[in-house]
Enzyme design. Sequence first.
Site, PDB file in Angstrom:
ATOM      1  N   HIS A 146      51.846  84.334  38.005  1.00  0.00           N
ATOM      2  CA  HIS A 146      50.429  84.002  37.835  1.00  0.00           C
ATOM      3  C   HIS A 146      50.151  82.543  38.182  1.00  0.00           C
ATOM      4  CE1 HIS A 146      49.632  87.517  34.782  1.00  0.00           C
ATOM      5  NE2 HIS A 146      49.844  87.930  36.021  1.00  0.00           N
ATOM      6  N   ASP A 172      54.511  86.651  35.212  1.00  0.00           N
ATOM      7  CA  ASP A 172      53.497  85.818  34.564  1.00  0.00           C
ATOM      8  C   ASP A 172      53.652  84.407  35.106  1.00  0.00           C
ATOM      9  OD1 ASP A 172      51.527  84.826  32.675  1.00  0.00           O
ATOM     10  OD2 ASP A 172      52.017  86.536  31.408  1.00  0.00           O
TER      11      ASP A 172
END
Length: 457
Positions: free
Chosen positions: A280, A257
């Site tokens: 991310h 993430d």
Amino acid sequence: MWVTSVSSLLAALALLHPALATKHDKIPSRPNVVPGPYNAGNASLPSPPRDKDRYCHVKQGCHAGRDDAPYILKALQECNNGGTVVFDKSYQIGSPLDLRFLKHIDLVITGDISFDDSDVYYWQNNSFKYTFQNQSVFWKIGGEDVNIYGDLTLEEGKSVIDGRGEAYWKAIQTDKALLRPMLFAIDGLKGGTMSNLRMRNPPNWFNVIANSSDIIISNMDLRAESLNGTKIANSDGWDTYRSDRVVIQDSYIHNTDDCVSFKPNSTNIVIQNLECIGSHGISIGSIGQYPNETDIVENLYIYNISMTNASDFARIKVWPGVQTNFQTNLAGGGGTGYVRNVTYDLLHSINNDRAITITQCYGQSNKTLCNEYPANLTIEDVTMKNIYGTTSAKLDPEAGTLVCSAPDRCNNIRVENITVKVPSGEPPVYECRNMENDLLKLTCIAESDENRDTSQG
């Protein structure tokens, strides 16, 4: 010459008889952690040396399934206000610890600390809760002038904080509503450093820095790795929240993430010299999630970042102007505020799906709704420059997206010196909407209906 303390006497005797050297001699010295090359105002507050006569070695329980939290609490209470607490064994924490009373203290971790994973629902019920995005945490460390450090020259398995996240990643496959604790929270700390530590397998995010100021994080090694192929959930490296004057630097993060994420009311923050893999991106947001709340993210400098095999790199994610359901335990939209004075500089993109992402439709796949209800939160005075490398084949020849939900929601967003290449060798293009295109030194095309932001964070 008179010897004036027990520690001085032992040190003098140890020079003559090495066998008399104390175990304190094996404790690594506090690293000199300074921001570089950029700083965030007064992030480096003075931290005086600790009392050489005050060492508290944390005891360890002696049975399986033990909870060492009471020993940890006792040592921190005894050596608070001027001492050093040493974690040189293997510890298991089985109950929550609120450690926001610390002052003028060093925590040295040369052993390892892990959290009991035998009952994930115990931690759902007993961890410390944050209303923001339904987050929780095993323990909180706060107060004033706290230094936490380890020794990365030790072998793997030492200087480790381990969340044993696999049990939670498995449980969430069948219970999407399970609340999983973050591994570490700096909460309510004024002046502190964290350095030279390994962090492993958080049930949720690795770190949150909340309600704090003047914090420096340096030389950290963060890895979320499944042993049995279980899908890893979240695992943000660092999230800042309601914090000011923070530097995060010189670290390695392998996760699934955001590498770093700036949540609401993050101001005067520097991120520099990071290697991020599988993430991310370096993300502003998500923000604008809660109606009637004002989110501010201001004065950020992101410098010299390597990002590999990620969905995004330089990223800003804002919720639309109306409430929307996104995922279990995650809904939002309608909040106000602004993103202002942000610079992304010297970014090396390696096989990321997008080099640049700006969206004001976060959490909503219905773009018609986003256009009907533009974001209430504005983005202004943003520069993204000196970005080079490659993107993945996923969107080729598209290399990014810069989309504001209305012409008056974005102002003075500049993109300069972008030399990112796509695998096909075609000229890279970027989806642009409601931007000042003359400030974007890249090739813009109309927005694609296929480009929808669906990742949580």
